[in-house]
Design a protein around this motif. Structure first.
Motif, PDB file in Angstrom:
ATOM      1  N   SER A   1      -0.611 -29.200 -14.556  1.00  0.00           N
ATOM      2  CA  SER A   1      -0.520 -30.370 -14.088  1.00  0.00           C
ATOM      3  C   SER A   1      -0.706 -30.293 -12.434  1.00  0.00           C
ATOM      4  O   SER A   1      -0.889 -29.138 -11.978  1.00  0.00           O
ATOM      5  N   SER A   2      -0.243 -31.254 -11.736  1.00  0.00           N
ATOM      6  CA  SER A   2      -0.419 -31.145 -10.266  1.00  0.00           C
ATOM      7  C   SER A   2      -0.002 -30.117  -9.634  1.00  0.00           C
ATOM      8  O   SER A   2       1.180 -29.623  -9.936  1.00  0.00           O
ATOM      9  N   GLN A   3      -0.532 -29.373  -8.620  1.00  0.00           N
ATOM     10  CA  GLN A   3      -0.027 -27.963  -7.970  1.00  0.00           C
ATOM     11  C   GLN A   3       0.264 -28.506  -6.548  1.00  0.00           C
ATOM     12  O   GLN A   3       0.642 -27.714  -5.969  1.00  0.00           O
ATOM     13  N   GLY A   4       0.258 -29.882  -6.089  1.00  0.00           N
ATOM     14  CA  GLY A   4       0.858 -30.245  -4.925  1.00  0.00           C
ATOM     15  C   GLY A   4      -0.255 -30.303  -3.931  1.00  0.00           C
ATOM     16  O   GLY A   4      -0.074 -30.490  -2.512  1.00  0.00           O
ATOM     17  N   PHE A   5      -1.566 -30.180  -4.289  1.00  0.00           N
ATOM     18  CA  PHE A   5      -2.622 -30.091  -3.360  1.00  0.00           C
ATOM     19  C   PHE A   5      -2.683 -31.667  -2.485  1.00  0.00           C
ATOM     20  O   PHE A   5      -2.985 -31.515  -1.193  1.00  0.00           O
ATOM     21  N   SER A   6      -2.580 -32.418  -3.335  1.00  0.00           N
ATOM     22  CA  SER A   6      -2.366 -33.954  -2.727  1.00  0.00           C
ATOM     23  C   SER A   6      -1.288 -34.270  -1.653  1.00  0.00           C
ATOM     24  O   SER A   6      -1.427 -35.233  -1.015  1.00  0.00           O
ATOM     25  N   ASP A   7      -0.295 -33.444  -2.037  1.00  0.00           N
ATOM     26  CA  ASP A   7       0.594 -33.782  -0.757  1.00  0.00           C
ATOM     27  C   ASP A   7       0.323 -33.669   0.392  1.00  0.00           C
ATOM     28  O   ASP A   7       1.025 -33.836   1.431  1.00  0.00           O
ATOM     29  N   ARG A   8      -0.871 -32.595   0.637  1.00  0.00           N
ATOM     30  CA  ARG A   8      -0.886 -32.218   2.045  1.00  0.00           C
ATOM     31  C   ARG A   8      -2.052 -33.171   2.433  1.00  0.00           C
ATOM     32  O   ARG A   8      -2.897 -33.191   3.625  1.00  0.00           O
ATOM     33  N   CYS A   9      -2.624 -34.409   1.769  1.00  0.00           N
ATOM     34  CA  CYS A   9      -3.721 -35.133   2.215  1.00  0.00           C
ATOM     35  C   CYS A   9      -3.172 -36.461   2.696  1.00  0.00           C
ATOM     36  O   CYS A   9      -2.001 -36.858   2.568  1.00  0.00           O
ATOM     37  N   VAL A  10      -4.413 -37.336   3.492  1.00  0.00           N
ATOM     38  CA  VAL A  10      -3.976 -38.483   3.927  1.00  0.00           C
ATOM     39  C   VAL A  10      -4.043 -39.620   2.978  1.00  0.00           C
ATOM     40  O   VAL A  10      -3.441 -40.424   3.085  1.00  0.00           O
ATOM     41  N   VAL A  11      -4.716 -39.159   1.763  1.00  0.00           N
ATOM     42  CA  VAL A  11      -4.841 -40.282   0.744  1.00  0.00           C
ATOM     43  C   VAL A  11      -3.863 -39.960  -0.280  1.00  0.00           C
ATOM     44  O   VAL A  11      -3.890 -38.885  -1.169  1.00  0.00           O
ATOM     45  N   PRO A  12      -2.802 -40.711  -0.382  1.00  0.00           N
ATOM     46  CA  PRO A  12      -1.659 -40.685  -1.340  1.00  0.00           C
ATOM     47  C   PRO A  12      -1.987 -41.050  -2.714  1.00  0.00           C
ATOM     48  O   PRO A  12      -2.537 -41.991  -3.010  1.00  0.00           O
ATOM     49  N   LEU A  13      -1.405 -40.145  -3.499  1.00  0.00           N
ATOM     50  CA  LEU A  13      -1.716 -40.530  -5.195  1.00  0.00           C
ATOM     51  C   LEU A  13      -0.551 -41.393  -5.515  1.00  0.00           C
ATOM     52  O   LEU A  13       0.626 -41.419  -5.082  1.00  0.00           O
ATOM     53  N   THR A  14      -0.832 -42.276  -6.427  1.00  0.00           N
ATOM     54  CA  THR A  14      -0.006 -43.455  -6.832  1.00  0.00           C
ATOM     55  C   THR A  14       0.945 -42.690  -7.902  1.00  0.00           C
ATOM     56  O   THR A  14       0.520 -41.634  -8.513  1.00  0.00           O
ATOM     57  N   GLY A  15       2.213 -43.090  -8.290  1.00  0.00           N
ATOM     58  CA  GLY A  15       2.789 -42.377  -9.375  1.00  0.00           C
ATOM     59  C   GLY A  15       1.955 -42.476 -10.660  1.00  0.00           C
ATOM     60  O   GLY A  15       2.220 -41.590 -11.307  1.00  0.00           O
ATOM     61  N   SER A  16       1.186 -43.550 -11.011  1.00  0.00           N
ATOM     62  CA  SER A  16       0.338 -43.643 -12.386  1.00  0.00           C
ATOM     63  C   SER A  16      -0.533 -42.136 -12.477  1.00  0.00           C
ATOM     64  O   SER A  16      -0.796 -41.764 -13.455  1.00  0.00           O
ATOM     65  N   ARG A  17      -0.887 -41.771 -11.591  1.00  0.00           N
ATOM     66  CA  ARG A  17      -1.796 -40.850 -11.258  1.00  0.00           C
ATOM     67  C   ARG A  17      -1.207 -39.375 -11.002  1.00  0.00           C
ATOM     68  O   ARG A  17      -1.791 -38.418 -11.209  1.00  0.00           O
ATOM     69  N   ARG A  18       0.051 -39.229 -11.078  1.00  0.00           N
ATOM     70  CA  ARG A  18       0.691 -38.081 -10.971  1.00  0.00           C
ATOM     71  C   ARG A  18       1.352 -37.464 -12.220  1.00  0.00           C
ATOM     72  O   ARG A  18       2.003 -36.524 -12.355  1.00  0.00           O
ATOM     73  N   ARG A  19       0.754 -38.050 -13.275  1.00  0.00           N
ATOM     74  CA  ARG A  19       1.568 -37.640 -14.683  1.00  0.00           C
ATOM     75  C   ARG A  19       0.896 -36.182 -15.022  1.00  0.00           C
ATOM     76  O   ARG A  19      -0.218 -35.912 -14.587  1.00  0.00           O
ATOM     77  N   GLY A  20       1.556 -35.427 -15.559  1.00  0.00           N
ATOM     78  CA  GLY A  20       1.144 -34.293 -16.290  1.00  0.00           C
ATOM     79  C   GLY A  20      -0.143 -34.472 -17.368  1.00  0.00           C
ATOM     80  O   GLY A  20      -0.228 -35.237 -17.900  1.00  0.00           O
ATOM     81  N   ALA A  21      -0.849 -33.228 -17.496  1.00  0.00           N
ATOM     82  CA  ALA A  21      -1.842 -33.179 -18.354  1.00  0.00           C
ATOM     83  C   ALA A  21      -1.628 -33.664 -19.827  1.00  0.00           C
ATOM     84  O   ALA A  21      -2.344 -34.505 -20.507  1.00  0.00           O
TER      85      ALA A  21
END
Length: 150
Positions: A127-147
């Motif tokens: 699942s997410s490894q945290g790369f998007s945490d360093r980005c300008v574009v935030p992910l919404t909660g619905s897209r942070r689900r595990g595989a």
């Protein structure tokens, strides 16, 4: 939680792969950790990814958006997470990346590759490894689900 250990044997090949991954991405990528258990598979995936990186046909933004759409349709949170980071790293317009999920079909061969990556990562249980945490574009909660949360 990953289905395969993220701690491969400390071979010379794995140490070189760790070094490269940290240098290129700032972290050791979880799919690489899984592939690290089998050197021949790892080298085959490296050849595949390096070959794809050399493809010049098509607009880079369109290719990246096609990959993001495929990753979200399949539900690979690791792929979406890394894709947001990669978009920022490639200096792609953040507004277009945000709208990527609303786009429909893209006639780009990379959709098949994104499908392959997503299914492999989902199979590994990544699942997410945290790369998007360093980005300008935030992910919404619905897209942070595990595989496996689908």
């Amino acid at each position: 939680m990953a289905r395969i250990s993220l701690h491969p044997p400390r071979t010379l090949l794995w140490r070189v792969a760790e070094w490269y991954s940290r240098r290129r991405y700032g972290a050791v990528l979880d799919p690489g950790r899984v592939y690290g258990h089998h050197p021949r598979v790892a080298l085959s995936i490296v050849r595949l990814e390096r070959g794809v990186a050399k493809w010049k046909a098509g607009d880079p933004l369109l290719k990246h958006l096609a990959v993001m759409v495929a990753a979200t349709r399949i539900g690979c949170s690791w792929c979406v997470d890394f894709g947001y980071w990669e978009a920022e790293d490639l200096d792609l317009p953040a507004d277009k990346v945000r709208k990527a999920l609303a786009w429909r079909d893209h006639p780009v061969a990379l959709v098949a590759l994104a499908n392959h990556r997503s299914r492999v990562n989902a199979g590994f249980g990544l699942s997410s490894q945290g790369f998007s945490d360093r980005c300008v574009v935030p992910l919404t909660g619905s897209r942070r689900r595990g595989a496996g949360d689908g």
